[in-house]
Design a protein around this motif. Structure first.
Motif, PDB file in Angstrom:
ATOM      1  N   LYS A  19       9.721   9.016 -28.627  1.00 23.30           N
ATOM      2  CA  LYS A  19       8.564   8.711 -27.883  1.00 23.30           C
ATOM      3  C   LYS A  19       8.863   8.362 -26.222  1.00 23.30           C
ATOM      4  O   LYS A  19       8.125   8.535 -25.286  1.00 23.30           O
ATOM      5  CB  LYS A  19       7.806   7.341 -28.191  1.00 23.30           C
ATOM      6  CG  LYS A  19       7.007   7.727 -29.501  1.00 23.30           C
ATOM      7  CD  LYS A  19       6.260   6.247 -29.782  1.00 23.30           C
ATOM      8  CE  LYS A  19       6.239   5.090 -29.082  1.00 23.30           C
ATOM      9  NZ  LYS A  19       5.363   4.055 -29.562  1.00 23.30           N
ATOM     10  N   GLY A  20      10.296   8.214 -26.051  1.00 26.24           N
ATOM     11  CA  GLY A  20      10.614   7.921 -24.586  1.00 26.24           C
ATOM     12  C   GLY A  20      10.294   6.562 -24.142  1.00 26.24           C
ATOM     13  O   GLY A  20       9.922   6.228 -22.893  1.00 26.24           O
ATOM     14  N   ASP A  21      10.157   5.425 -25.098  1.00 27.79           N
ATOM     15  CA  ASP A  21       9.811   4.124 -24.565  1.00 27.79           C
ATOM     16  C   ASP A  21      10.847   3.296 -24.061  1.00 27.79           C
ATOM     17  O   ASP A  21      11.468   2.689 -24.669  1.00 27.79           O
ATOM     18  CB  ASP A  21       9.197   3.545 -25.877  1.00 27.79           C
ATOM     19  CG  ASP A  21       8.618   2.219 -25.772  1.00 27.79           C
ATOM     20  OD1 ASP A  21       8.729   1.750 -24.794  1.00 27.79           O
ATOM     21  OD2 ASP A  21       7.656   1.708 -26.488  1.00 27.79           O
ATOM     22  N   VAL A  22      11.123   3.605 -22.725  1.00 33.36           N
ATOM     23  CA  VAL A  22      12.102   3.074 -21.831  1.00 33.36           C
ATOM     24  C   VAL A  22      11.671   1.476 -21.968  1.00 33.36           C
ATOM     25  O   VAL A  22      12.767   0.711 -22.097  1.00 33.36           O
ATOM     26  CB  VAL A  22      11.944   3.776 -20.437  1.00 33.36           C
ATOM     27  CG1 VAL A  22      12.950   2.633 -19.402  1.00 33.36           C
ATOM     28  CG2 VAL A  22      12.403   4.996 -20.345  1.00 33.36           C
ATOM     29  N   GLU A  23      10.318   1.145 -21.674  1.00 31.17           N
ATOM     30  CA  GLU A  23      10.105  -0.380 -21.756  1.00 31.17           C
ATOM     31  C   GLU A  23      10.686  -1.201 -22.819  1.00 31.17           C
ATOM     32  O   GLU A  23      11.150  -2.084 -22.775  1.00 31.17           O
ATOM     33  CB  GLU A  23       8.646  -0.459 -21.277  1.00 31.17           C
ATOM     34  CG  GLU A  23       8.336  -2.194 -21.134  1.00 31.17           C
ATOM     35  CD  GLU A  23       7.011  -2.069 -21.178  1.00 31.17           C
ATOM     36  OE1 GLU A  23       6.414  -3.403 -20.792  1.00 31.17           O
ATOM     37  OE2 GLU A  23       5.999  -0.879 -20.927  1.00 31.17           O
ATOM     38  N   THR A  24      10.503  -0.507 -24.054  1.00 29.20           N
ATOM     39  CA  THR A  24      10.798  -1.453 -25.287  1.00 29.20           C
ATOM     40  C   THR A  24      12.408  -1.440 -25.473  1.00 29.20           C
ATOM     41  O   THR A  24      12.882  -2.393 -25.544  1.00 29.20           O
ATOM     42  CB  THR A  24      10.108  -0.826 -26.550  1.00 29.20           C
ATOM     43  OG1 THR A  24       8.744  -1.005 -26.279  1.00 29.20           O
ATOM     44  CG2 THR A  24      10.503  -1.708 -27.877  1.00 29.20           C
ATOM     45  N   ILE A  25      13.047  -0.240 -25.226  1.00 27.61           N
ATOM     46  CA  ILE A  25      14.312  -0.106 -25.366  1.00 27.61           C
ATOM     47  C   ILE A  25      15.100  -1.047 -24.412  1.00 27.61           C
ATOM     48  O   ILE A  25      15.868  -1.755 -24.471  1.00 27.61           O
ATOM     49  CB  ILE A  25      14.941   1.155 -25.305  1.00 27.61           C
ATOM     50  CG1 ILE A  25      14.117   2.226 -26.641  1.00 27.61           C
ATOM     51  CG2 ILE A  25      16.286   1.514 -25.361  1.00 27.61           C
ATOM     52  CD1 ILE A  25      14.326   3.765 -26.249  1.00 27.61           C
ATOM     53  N   SER A  26      14.627  -1.216 -23.055  1.00 27.83           N
ATOM     54  CA  SER A  26      15.305  -1.781 -22.046  1.00 27.83           C
ATOM     55  C   SER A  26      14.840  -3.363 -22.209  1.00 27.83           C
ATOM     56  O   SER A  26      15.445  -4.152 -21.554  1.00 27.83           O
ATOM     57  CB  SER A  26      14.918  -1.451 -20.693  1.00 27.83           C
ATOM     58  OG  SER A  26      13.527  -1.357 -20.221  1.00 27.83           O
ATOM     59  N   SER A  27      14.026  -3.600 -23.144  1.00 25.64           N
ATOM     60  CA  SER A  27      13.872  -5.032 -23.326  1.00 25.64           C
ATOM     61  C   SER A  27      14.980  -5.773 -24.057  1.00 25.64           C
ATOM     62  O   SER A  27      14.808  -7.044 -24.202  1.00 25.64           O
ATOM     63  CB  SER A  27      12.468  -5.411 -23.878  1.00 25.64           C
ATOM     64  OG  SER A  27      12.545  -4.797 -25.451  1.00 25.64           O
ATOM     65  N   VAL A  28      15.726  -5.150 -24.567  1.00 22.91           N
ATOM     66  CA  VAL A  28      16.884  -5.442 -25.383  1.00 22.91           C
ATOM     67  C   VAL A  28      18.034  -6.317 -24.246  1.00 22.91           C
ATOM     68  O   VAL A  28      18.133  -5.342 -23.372  1.00 22.91           O
ATOM     69  CB  VAL A  28      17.536  -4.473 -26.171  1.00 22.91           C
ATOM     70  CG1 VAL A  28      18.722  -4.918 -26.983  1.00 22.91           C
ATOM     71  CG2 VAL A  28      16.493  -4.107 -27.456  1.00 22.91           C
ATOM     72  N   ASP A  29      18.472  -7.300 -24.617  1.00 20.29           N
ATOM     73  CA  ASP A  29      19.438  -8.069 -23.690  1.00 20.29           C
ATOM     74  C   ASP A  29      20.597  -6.913 -23.600  1.00 20.29           C
ATOM     75  O   ASP A  29      21.159  -6.227 -24.305  1.00 20.29           O
ATOM     76  CB  ASP A  29      19.835  -9.172 -24.527  1.00 20.29           C
ATOM     77  CG  ASP A  29      20.784  -9.976 -23.599  1.00 20.29           C
ATOM     78  OD1 ASP A  29      20.478  -9.860 -22.508  1.00 20.29           O
ATOM     79  OD2 ASP A  29      22.017 -10.735 -24.091  1.00 20.29           O
ATOM     80  N   ARG A  30      20.958  -6.818 -22.092  1.00 19.93           N
ATOM     81  CA  ARG A  30      22.063  -6.004 -21.676  1.00 19.93           C
ATOM     82  C   ARG A  30      21.819  -4.574 -21.628  1.00 19.93           C
ATOM     83  O   ARG A  30      22.680  -3.651 -21.473  1.00 19.93           O
ATOM     84  CB  ARG A  30      23.336  -6.491 -22.434  1.00 19.93           C
ATOM     85  CG  ARG A  30      23.893  -7.587 -22.027  1.00 19.93           C
ATOM     86  CD  ARG A  30      25.224  -7.615 -22.434  1.00 19.93           C
ATOM     87  NE  ARG A  30      25.439  -9.219 -23.139  1.00 19.93           N
ATOM     88  CZ  ARG A  30      26.300  -9.251 -23.866  1.00 19.93           C
ATOM     89  NH1 ARG A  30      27.397  -8.495 -24.185  1.00 19.93           N
ATOM     90  NH2 ARG A  30      26.456 -10.645 -24.637  1.00 19.93           N
ATOM     91  N   ILE A  31      20.430  -3.978 -21.804  1.00 20.89           N
ATOM     92  CA  ILE A  31      20.164  -2.625 -21.753  1.00 20.89           C
ATOM     93  C   ILE A  31      19.222  -2.726 -20.682  1.00 20.89           C
ATOM     94  O   ILE A  31      17.880  -2.884 -20.647  1.00 20.89           O
ATOM     95  CB  ILE A  31      19.204  -2.115 -23.283  1.00 20.89           C
ATOM     96  CG1 ILE A  31      20.004  -2.484 -24.330  1.00 20.89           C
ATOM     97  CG2 ILE A  31      19.203  -0.668 -22.901  1.00 20.89           C
ATOM     98  CD1 ILE A  31      21.314  -1.537 -24.415  1.00 20.89           C
ATOM     99  N   SER A  32      19.484  -1.926 -19.808  1.00 20.72           N
ATOM    100  CA  SER A  32      18.941  -1.462 -18.201  1.00 20.72           C
ATOM    101  C   SER A  32      17.953  -0.588 -18.570  1.00 20.72           C
ATOM    102  O   SER A  32      18.064   0.422 -19.565  1.00 20.72           O
ATOM    103  CB  SER A  32      19.957  -1.041 -17.208  1.00 20.72           C
ATOM    104  OG  SER A  32      20.281   0.040 -17.272  1.00 20.72           O
ATOM    105  N   GLU A  33      17.007  -0.250 -17.555  1.00 22.81           N
ATOM    106  CA  GLU A  33      16.271   0.884 -17.763  1.00 22.81           C
ATOM    107  C   GLU A  33      16.902   2.182 -17.761  1.00 22.81           C
ATOM    108  O   GLU A  33      16.761   3.107 -18.325  1.00 22.81           O
ATOM    109  CB  GLU A  33      15.163   0.915 -16.413  1.00 22.81           C
ATOM    110  CG  GLU A  33      13.871  -0.150 -16.855  1.00 22.81           C
ATOM    111  CD  GLU A  33      14.407  -1.649 -16.023  1.00 22.81           C
ATOM    112  OE1 GLU A  33      15.607  -1.662 -15.758  1.00 22.81           O
ATOM    113  OE2 GLU A  33      13.659  -2.512 -16.184  1.00 22.81           O
ATOM    114  N   LYS A  34      18.020   2.251 -16.652  1.00 23.81           N
ATOM    115  CA  LYS A  34      18.775   3.300 -16.763  1.00 23.81           C
ATOM    116  C   LYS A  34      19.547   3.825 -17.832  1.00 23.81           C
ATOM    117  O   LYS A  34      19.372   5.083 -18.365  1.00 23.81           O
ATOM    118  CB  LYS A  34      19.831   3.297 -15.354  1.00 23.81           C
ATOM    119  CG  LYS A  34      20.386   4.585 -15.212  1.00 23.81           C
ATOM    120  CD  LYS A  34      21.653   4.541 -14.583  1.00 23.81           C
ATOM    121  CE  LYS A  34      22.591   5.642 -14.056  1.00 23.81           C
ATOM    122  NZ  LYS A  34      22.777   6.571 -15.164  1.00 23.81           N
ATOM    123  N   THR A  35      19.996   2.698 -18.579  1.00 22.01           N
ATOM    124  CA  THR A  35      20.665   3.011 -19.817  1.00 22.01           C
ATOM    125  C   THR A  35      19.751   3.458 -20.854  1.00 22.01           C
ATOM    126  O   THR A  35      19.935   4.499 -21.595  1.00 22.01           O
ATOM    127  CB  THR A  35      21.168   1.879 -20.403  1.00 22.01           C
ATOM    128  OG1 THR A  35      22.383   1.194 -19.335  1.00 22.01           O
ATOM    129  CG2 THR A  35      22.053   1.928 -21.667  1.00 22.01           C
TER     130      THR A  35
END
Length: 87
Positions: free
Chosen positions: A38-54
């Motif tokens: 889905k390309g859900d940057v917000e949810t993936i980057s909500s994980v500790d130590r995962i930036s939006e760029k990552t």
């Protein structure tokens, strides 16, 4: 590793342990796979130590997409870099 997980290992600074941590934090591989599709940057980057760029890099790696190939001109590369900076 299968189901696209090996592509996540191509992201700089992302090893098997970090992939496992991400899978665990998001409730399993199926959930992570769904978010990547889905390309859900917000949810993936909500994980500790995962930036939006990552998160963006993970999504592109999972989809086997190379931003360099998608952005053939210098102008499009500048726009892409600007978007990543704002994330």
């Amino acid at each position: 590793m299968s189901d696209g997980r090996e592509r996540l290992l191509t992201v700089k600074g992302f090893g098997e342990g970090k992939v496992r941590s991400l899978v665990d934090a998001l409730g399993g591989w199926e959930r992570l796979s769904e978010l990547l599709e889905k390309g859900d940057v917000e949810t993936i980057s909500s994980v500790d130590r995962i930036s939006e760029k990552t998160a963006v890099d993970l999504i592109l790696a999972y989809r086997d997409e190379d931003p360099g190939n998608m952005l053939g001109t210098e102008g499009s590369r500048t726009i892409y870099d600007g978007i990543l900076e704002k994330l």
